[in-house]
Design an enzyme around this catalytic site. Structure first.
Site, mmCIF file in Angstrom:
data_model
loop_
_atom_site.group_PDB
_atom_site.id
_atom_site.type_symbol
_atom_site.label_atom_id
_atom_site.label_comp_id
_atom_site.label_asym_id
_atom_site.label_seq_id
_atom_site.Cartn_x
_atom_site.Cartn_y
_atom_site.Cartn_z
ATOM 1 N N CYS A 55 1.184 11.565 17.848
ATOM 2 C CA CYS A 55 1.157 10.983 16.504
ATOM 3 C C CYS A 55 1.698 12.006 15.509
ATOM 4 O O CYS A 55 1.182 13.123 15.413
ATOM 5 C CB CYS A 55 -0.270 10.578 16.136
ATOM 6 S SG CYS A 55 -0.467 10.132 14.401
ATOM 7 N N HIS A 84 -2.539 6.272 6.084
ATOM 8 C CA HIS A 84 -2.079 7.104 4.973
ATOM 9 C C HIS A 84 -2.004 6.285 3.709
ATOM 10 O O HIS A 84 -1.776 5.085 3.743
ATOM 11 C CB HIS A 84 -0.723 7.756 5.276
ATOM 12 C CG HIS A 84 0.355 6.803 5.698
ATOM 13 N ND1 HIS A 84 0.410 6.260 6.966
ATOM 14 C CD2 HIS A 84 1.416 6.282 5.039
ATOM 15 C CE1 HIS A 84 1.458 5.465 7.064
ATOM 16 N NE2 HIS A 84 2.081 5.442 5.906
HETATM 17 P P1 5GP Z 1 4.903 4.042 5.800
HETATM 18 O O1 5GP Z 1 6.339 3.628 5.900
HETATM 19 O O2 5GP Z 1 4.236 4.043 7.163
HETATM 20 O O3 5GP Z 1 4.111 3.309 4.769
HETATM 21 O O4 5GP Z 1 4.910 5.537 5.276
HETATM 22 C C1 5GP Z 1 5.319 6.596 6.090
HETATM 23 C C2 5GP Z 1 5.932 7.620 5.176
HETATM 24 O O5 5GP Z 1 6.026 8.836 5.896
HETATM 25 C C3 5GP Z 1 7.350 7.272 4.715
HETATM 26 O O6 5GP Z 1 7.388 7.181 3.300
HETATM 27 C C4 5GP Z 1 8.206 8.423 5.259
HETATM 28 O O7 5GP Z 1 9.214 8.837 4.358
HETATM 29 C C5 5GP Z 1 7.176 9.516 5.502
HETATM 30 N N1 5GP Z 1 7.500 10.433 6.584
HETATM 31 C C6 5GP Z 1 7.979 10.103 7.819
HETATM 32 N N2 5GP Z 1 8.117 11.201 8.573
HETATM 33 C C7 5GP Z 1 7.715 12.254 7.792
HETATM 34 C C8 5GP Z 1 7.632 13.661 8.031
HETATM 35 O O8 5GP Z 1 7.936 14.185 9.108
HETATM 36 N N3 5GP Z 1 7.183 14.435 6.999
HETATM 37 C C9 5GP Z 1 6.819 13.896 5.792
HETATM 38 N N4 5GP Z 1 6.413 14.744 4.843
HETATM 39 N N5 5GP Z 1 6.881 12.575 5.548
HETATM 40 C C10 5GP Z 1 7.322 11.762 6.531
HETATM 41 ZN ZN ZN Z 2 -2.662 10.400 14.084
#
Ligand code: 5GP
Ligand code: ZN
Length: 110
Positions: free
Chosen positions: A3, A97
């Site tokens: 993860c 998150h």
């Molecule tokens: P979701 O799309 O699941 O709501 O949010 C996931 C977020 O994680 C996205 O906004 C994406 O830009 C961010 N993200 C993905 N991989 C990484 C990473 O390796 N480091 C950081 N700081 N953010 C990440």
């Molecule tokens: Zn996790």
């Protein structure tokens, strides 16, 4: 478990940290959708809001209590808190998150 956010929480993958305590880590999103875009994660693995139960809900309350602290630290008063759950809702990382988005006018949800 393989993860990404567990690895970030464990320090195995670097991040630009904004806040950390025993239960929560906040760090800048790698692909910001607003001038201020910070992610808040519990250090324990939960897949998403769908995994929240009465037994583990305290960590979520704690995460939310950190939002005003981080907002003050970053100097933002107006911000949006978002948690996407499931692919259709835009969840791309399967570890709970909360996004803090600020620094621009945020349009209607949808
Ligand atoms: P979701 O799309 O699941 O709501 O949010 C996931 C977020 O994680 C996205 O906004 C994406 O830009 C961010 N993200 C993905 N991989 C990484 C990473 O390796 N480091 C950081 N700081 N953010 C990440
Ligand atoms: Zn996790």
């Amino acid at each position: 478990m393989d993860c990404l956010f567990c690895k970030i929480a464990a320090g195995e993958i670097p991040c630009k940290k904004v806040y950390e305590d025993e239960q929560v880590l906040a760090f800048y999103d790698i692909d910001p959708k607003a001038p201020v875009h910070v992610l808040f994660i519990p250090k324990i693995h939960l897949d998403g809001v769908r995994d929240i139960t009465p037994e583990n809900a305290a960590v979520v309350g704690h995460i939310l209590s950190v939002f005003p602290v981080v907002a003050a630290q970053l100097g933002v008063t107006d911000y949006r808190v978002v948690s996407n759950n499931g692919a259709q809702a835009g969840q791309s990382v399967q570890h709970l998150h909360f996004h803090l988005l600020a620094g621009r006018t945020l349009g209607e949800m949808g």
